[in-house]
Write an enzyme that holds these catalytic residues in place. Sequence first.
Site, PDB file in Angstrom:
ATOM      1  N   ASN A 126       0.879  -1.091  -0.295  1.00 29.14           N
ATOM      2  CA  ASN A 126       0.105   0.201   0.141  1.00 29.14           C
ATOM      3  C   ASN A 126       1.066   1.194  -0.017  1.00 29.14           C
ATOM      4  O   ASN A 126       1.317   1.606   1.056  1.00 29.14           O
ATOM      5  CB  ASN A 126      -1.040   0.062   1.243  1.00 29.14           C
ATOM      6  N   ARG A 168      -2.584  -2.113  -3.483  1.00 29.28           N
ATOM      7  CA  ARG A 168      -3.724  -1.433  -3.332  1.00 29.28           C
ATOM      8  C   ARG A 168      -3.907   0.000  -4.294  1.00 29.28           C
ATOM      9  O   ARG A 168      -2.918   0.700  -4.375  1.00 29.28           O
ATOM     10  CB  ARG A 168      -4.043  -0.768  -1.892  1.00 29.28           C
ATOM     11  N   HIS A 191     -13.204   3.075  -0.104  1.00 29.12           N
ATOM     12  CA  HIS A 191     -13.212   1.916   1.029  1.00 29.12           C
ATOM     13  C   HIS A 191     -13.830   0.699   0.339  1.00 29.12           C
ATOM     14  O   HIS A 191     -14.265  -0.145   1.183  1.00 29.12           O
ATOM     15  CB  HIS A 191     -13.981   2.260   2.232  1.00 29.12           C
ATOM     16  N   ASN A 223     -10.835   7.237  10.648  1.00 27.32           N
ATOM     17  CA  ASN A 223     -10.601   8.407  10.645  1.00 27.32           C
ATOM     18  C   ASN A 223     -11.303   9.153   9.441  1.00 27.32           C
ATOM     19  O   ASN A 223     -11.628  10.304   9.247  1.00 27.32           O
ATOM     20  CB  ASN A 223      -9.076   8.789  10.619  1.00 27.32           C
ATOM     21  N   GLY A 224     -11.306   8.268   8.505  1.00 26.09           N
ATOM     22  CA  GLY A 224     -12.042   8.447   7.296  1.00 26.09           C
ATOM     23  C   GLY A 224     -13.332   7.494   7.261  1.00 26.09           C
ATOM     24  O   GLY A 224     -13.294   6.623   8.063  1.00 26.09           O
ATOM     25  N   ARG A 241     -12.417  15.602   7.411  1.00 25.34           N
ATOM     26  CA  ARG A 241     -13.265  15.984   6.333  1.00 25.34           C
ATOM     27  C   ARG A 241     -14.663  16.402   6.877  1.00 25.34           C
ATOM     28  O   ARG A 241     -15.160  15.920   7.733  1.00 25.34           O
ATOM     29  CB  ARG A 241     -13.174  14.744   5.617  1.00 25.34           C
ATOM     30  N   MET A 262     -11.028  10.556  17.628  1.00 27.17           N
ATOM     31  CA  MET A 262     -12.463  10.177  18.060  1.00 27.17           C
ATOM     32  C   MET A 262     -12.084  10.077  19.602  1.00 27.17           C
ATOM     33  O   MET A 262     -12.840  10.530  20.465  1.00 27.17           O
ATOM     34  CB  MET A 262     -13.020   8.999  17.454  1.00 27.17           C
ATOM     35  N   GLU A 296      -8.679  -5.497   4.836  1.00 21.93           N
ATOM     36  CA  GLU A 296      -8.436  -5.363   3.093  1.00 21.93           C
ATOM     37  C   GLU A 296      -7.169  -5.775   2.788  1.00 21.93           C
ATOM     38  O   GLU A 296      -7.089  -6.389   1.753  1.00 21.93           O
ATOM     39  CB  GLU A 296      -7.975  -3.658   3.073  1.00 21.93           C
TER      40      GLU A 296
END
Length: 397
Positions: A7, A90, A179, A210-211, A240, A283, A384
């Site tokens: 990645n 990826r 995603h 986080n996304g 975002r 968070m 993933e």
Amino acid sequence: MKILVLNCGSSSIKYQLFNTETGDILAKGGIEKIGLPGAFIKFNVADGKKTIEQDIPEHTVGVQLIFDVLTNAEYGALKSLEELDAVGHRVVHGGEKFAESVVITDEVLKQIEACNDLAPLHNPANLKGIAAVTALLPNLPQVAVFDTAFHQTMPAKAYMYAVPYALYEKYGVRRYGFHGTSHRYVSARALEFLGMKAEGTKVITAHIGNGGSLAAVKDGKCQDTSMGLTPLEGVMMGTRSGDIDGGAVSFIMKKEGLDADGISNLLNKQSGLAGISCKSSDMREVFQGKVDGDKKCQLAIDMYTYRIKKYIGSYAAALGGCDVLVFTAGVCENQSDIREMVCKDMEWMGIKLDTEKNAQIHGVEAVISAPDSKVKVVVIPTDEEKMIANDTASLVK
């Protein structure tokens, strides 16, 4: 088969080495600060983690360093690179060109490059990783696994924007979603975990880290997803903004004197949890601020969970119901309070949480709905990398 998953970012490379026949992770680690001072590789060893600092001017040097670590006589997982069967990459954006993973050829590379405008921060970095492996091991098969591929089954009514059609024809302006590898994995794994078949099943997946993004999945195929042309659209995220009125965007640009890059930076890197809480994009820190009585943190949490709840409700409407709700990724795998807030007052659509069970679940597969809940609510940790490794192994056999 022994599959290396890469990645690649603009200044980083994360990697995992899989034995796809046993499912074992043989090695994992990552490189940071490529092309910058203080570059290093950090990786797992038998007694913890090991870090090696060295100059890494570009990605080929980084990939060579990963190969050196993997074949190191002391702590390497391979005796030689000949043990590698393939590399899976990826790739963030495949546009409309790729609805599934593919073996990389010269033509595939050209098509990935054609999508660079749609993901200027990600695709060029992904291509650097492919080029690095090609330079070092030109005969090794490589596979591209696209974040956007799973969402290519969306109907036009879901992916089109209500802007002049010519913008779609000329520039490909539409919703692509991201995603996708995670949504594909957890939607399938949840049904396997529950002993249910994909056919005739309606699943809503919430990948919230986080996304964050959600997907509506029917019969195992994506029908809608919350991210759009870019990862900015959809729910509120760490930095975002998520959904925002286009008129508000032009208003802010005029008032703040921002150009396109300036407003992009504001909406992508200064908004979301960080922008509302004025505290953090993490968070855990924002939630602690809420517990400590910080009103901005309280507002940030309320907005965050409310928007996830809205998407779940809208996707239940789009699917004509919901059989399974899946929580995954960093926030929703580990923070039971967020899951509880999202599911609160959702009995109208058949969601009834087992609050005691939910409070005990952190990062493991579990059913967290009550026995009499019409909708099964589950936590499924995403994987993933495993999906990329399995796709790669299947394509190169």
